[in-house]
Design an enzyme around this catalytic site. Structure first.
Site, mmCIF file in Angstrom:
data_model
loop_
_atom_site.group_PDB
_atom_site.id
_atom_site.type_symbol
_atom_site.label_atom_id
_atom_site.label_comp_id
_atom_site.label_asym_id
_atom_site.label_seq_id
_atom_site.Cartn_x
_atom_site.Cartn_y
_atom_site.Cartn_z
ATOM 1 N N GLN A 101 -39.679 0.268 3.249
ATOM 2 C CA GLN A 101 -39.557 -0.980 4.008
ATOM 3 C C GLN A 101 -38.193 -1.026 4.699
ATOM 4 O O GLN A 101 -37.147 -0.947 4.042
ATOM 5 C CB GLN A 101 -39.712 -2.210 3.119
ATOM 6 C CG GLN A 101 -39.843 -3.480 3.976
ATOM 7 C CD GLN A 101 -39.784 -4.752 3.178
ATOM 8 O OE1 GLN A 101 -38.798 -5.007 2.480
ATOM 9 N NE2 GLN A 101 -40.818 -5.581 3.289
ATOM 10 N N TYR A 188 -35.778 -13.232 7.425
ATOM 11 C CA TYR A 188 -34.777 -12.225 7.754
ATOM 12 C C TYR A 188 -34.767 -11.946 9.262
ATOM 13 O O TYR A 188 -35.386 -12.672 10.028
ATOM 14 C CB TYR A 188 -35.003 -10.976 6.907
ATOM 15 C CG TYR A 188 -34.853 -11.251 5.417
ATOM 16 C CD1 TYR A 188 -33.674 -11.793 4.913
ATOM 17 C CD2 TYR A 188 -35.897 -11.022 4.537
ATOM 18 C CE1 TYR A 188 -33.528 -12.083 3.556
ATOM 19 C CE2 TYR A 188 -35.763 -11.303 3.176
ATOM 20 C CZ TYR A 188 -34.576 -11.836 2.694
ATOM 21 O OH TYR A 188 -34.438 -12.127 1.360
ATOM 22 N N ARG A 235 -44.771 -6.482 8.088
ATOM 23 C CA ARG A 235 -44.997 -7.590 7.150
ATOM 24 C C ARG A 235 -44.567 -8.913 7.764
ATOM 25 O O ARG A 235 -43.459 -9.033 8.287
ATOM 26 C CB ARG A 235 -44.230 -7.362 5.848
ATOM 27 C CG ARG A 235 -44.501 -8.439 4.804
ATOM 28 C CD ARG A 235 -43.876 -8.118 3.455
ATOM 29 N NE ARG A 235 -44.874 -8.155 2.405
ATOM 30 C CZ ARG A 235 -44.640 -8.508 1.155
ATOM 31 N NH1 ARG A 235 -43.412 -8.852 0.778
ATOM 32 N NH2 ARG A 235 -45.590 -8.516 0.255
ATOM 33 N N GLY A 331 -47.307 -7.979 -7.037
ATOM 34 C CA GLY A 331 -45.874 -7.799 -7.196
ATOM 35 C C GLY A 331 -45.399 -7.790 -8.630
ATOM 36 O O GLY A 331 -45.174 -6.733 -9.228
#
Length: 380
Positions: A101, A188, A235, A331
């Site tokens: 990622q 982000y 994502r 997760g």
């Protein structure tokens, strides 16, 4: 076999995935210091979980300014590439598929994490709300801190960042990764450009939705040019509600999230990327994504679709059977259950995660979670 839909093989670009389980990006903050270099212990951690159809690593910053939390790994230096090569070799030895990622936190950082103690960079000089960075205060110790006011990137710096994403993707392939995922979620940097709440630019990267999607589009195109569309996923975290004023939201709630994210998904469809990953709200009693949105996503995007957000095997299987998802990300269960697919397949109990060991620390709570050992019958 329990939940057979989760165990049907599928393809992802050139890869054949053995099942529909995804280990999603999970920040663990265990890289070696100084330098934020991946370690042999990280290789063991990922290899233990290689029974997932797909592993996506924890966020790995594409440049020094992209770091928002102490001890997270990078993907911009030769040392990073060498460290990640140990990880990918270990995962491949166990028959796993692993993507890196690519991460830049933008304004969700602190001067203590920035080169020369500078201000973090962002689309606009707007103070982030309800988020904190994490800085080291002593070896192995740190504290959450409020981010300072960021500095707005110049137009030329934005274009330089596009090139940094492409170089990070090339670095990832050099390190042995099977592909990369662009982190465009959770408030982000890429998400900051998309959101009207964080982007007040007046150049080609701000204003209209088309302009706010320009950075995403250019990054996607640059990474596709670097590694190919079959090796790329993206994502998003589209939130559709903000009724709890005390809730710390990891991401932005747009005025029209349905339209915003369908337009963003059209960018991915045009580029032909391998997959779209959607991170849903994961707190207790969080609302589900609207069914109309899920169906619109499927109608818009022809690649593989991954959903994440406190999914159970039952809920994930229903989404696959309905044709709305291709893969399901688990997760916290993958943190505490390295053999998660086998446990689900056999109906074995799941180990609960220890929240006190999730971020930073030693091997404890990282590589010492056991695989399940069923009791053997004795014959008297």
């Amino acid at each position: 076999m329990k939940h057979p839909a989760l165990f049907t093989p599928t393809t992802l670009g050139h890869q054949t995935l053995k099942n529909r389980f995804v280990m999603p990006p999970l920040t663990r903050q265990r890289s070696a210091q100084p330098g934020d270099v991946p370690t042999q212990t990280m290789a063991r951690y990922y290899a233990q979980r290689a029974s997932a159809g797909l592993i996506v690593t924890e966020g790995t910053q594409i440049e020094p300014r992209g770091q928002g939390y102490a001890w997270t790994p990078g993907i911009y230096s030769a040392e990073h590439v060498a460290g990640w090569r140990v990880v990918t070799d270990a995962v491949h030895a166990e028959g796993g598929v692993i993507f890196a990622q690519l991460w830049h936190v933008g304004r969700v950082s602190h001067s203590a994490l920035q080169p020369e103690d500078a201000a973090p960079v962002a689309p606009s000089a707007l103070l982030p709300q309800k988020v904190k960075a994490f800085i080291e205060t002593a070896p192995g110790a740190g504290v959450l801190v409020e981010p300072p006011l960021p500095r707005a990137l110049s137009t030329e710096e934005v274009r330089e960042l596009v090139a940094m994403y492409a170089q990070a993707a090339r670095n990832a392939l050099e390190a042995g990764f099977d592909g990369v995922e662009i982190h465009a979620a959770n408030g982000y940097l890429v998400n900051q450009f998309i959101s009207a709440h964080a982007n007040q630019r007046t150049d080609a990267y701000g204003g209209s939705l088309e302009n706010r999607l320009r950075f995403l589009k250019e990054v996607v195109e640059a990474v596709v040019d670097a590694v190919g569309p079959e090796r790329l996923g993206v994502r998003f975290s589209p939130l559709f509600t903000s009724t709890d004023e005390d809730r710390v939201y990891i991401g932005f709630v747009e005025d029209d999230p349905h339209h915003t994210y369908l337009e963003a998904i059209k960018v991915l469809e045009q580029a032909g990327v391998a997959y779209l990953s959607i991170a849903e709200a994961d707190w207790d009693n969080a609302p589900d994504l609207p069914e109309t949105f899920r169906r619109a996503v499927r109608d818009t995007f022809t690649g593989r679709i991954i959903y994440a957000g406190r999914y159970t095997a039952e809920r994930g299987e229903r989404l696959i059977e309905a044709g709305l998802a291709d893969l399901i990300a688990f997760g916290r269960p993958f943190i505490a259950n390295p053999d998660l697919p086998r446990r689900v397949q056999n109906g074995w109990p799941l180990t609960p995660v220890d929240p006190t060991t999730m971020y930073g620390g030693t091997d404890h709570g990282f590589t010492d979670y056991p695989v399940y050992a069923p009791a053997t019958e004795t014959v008297g």
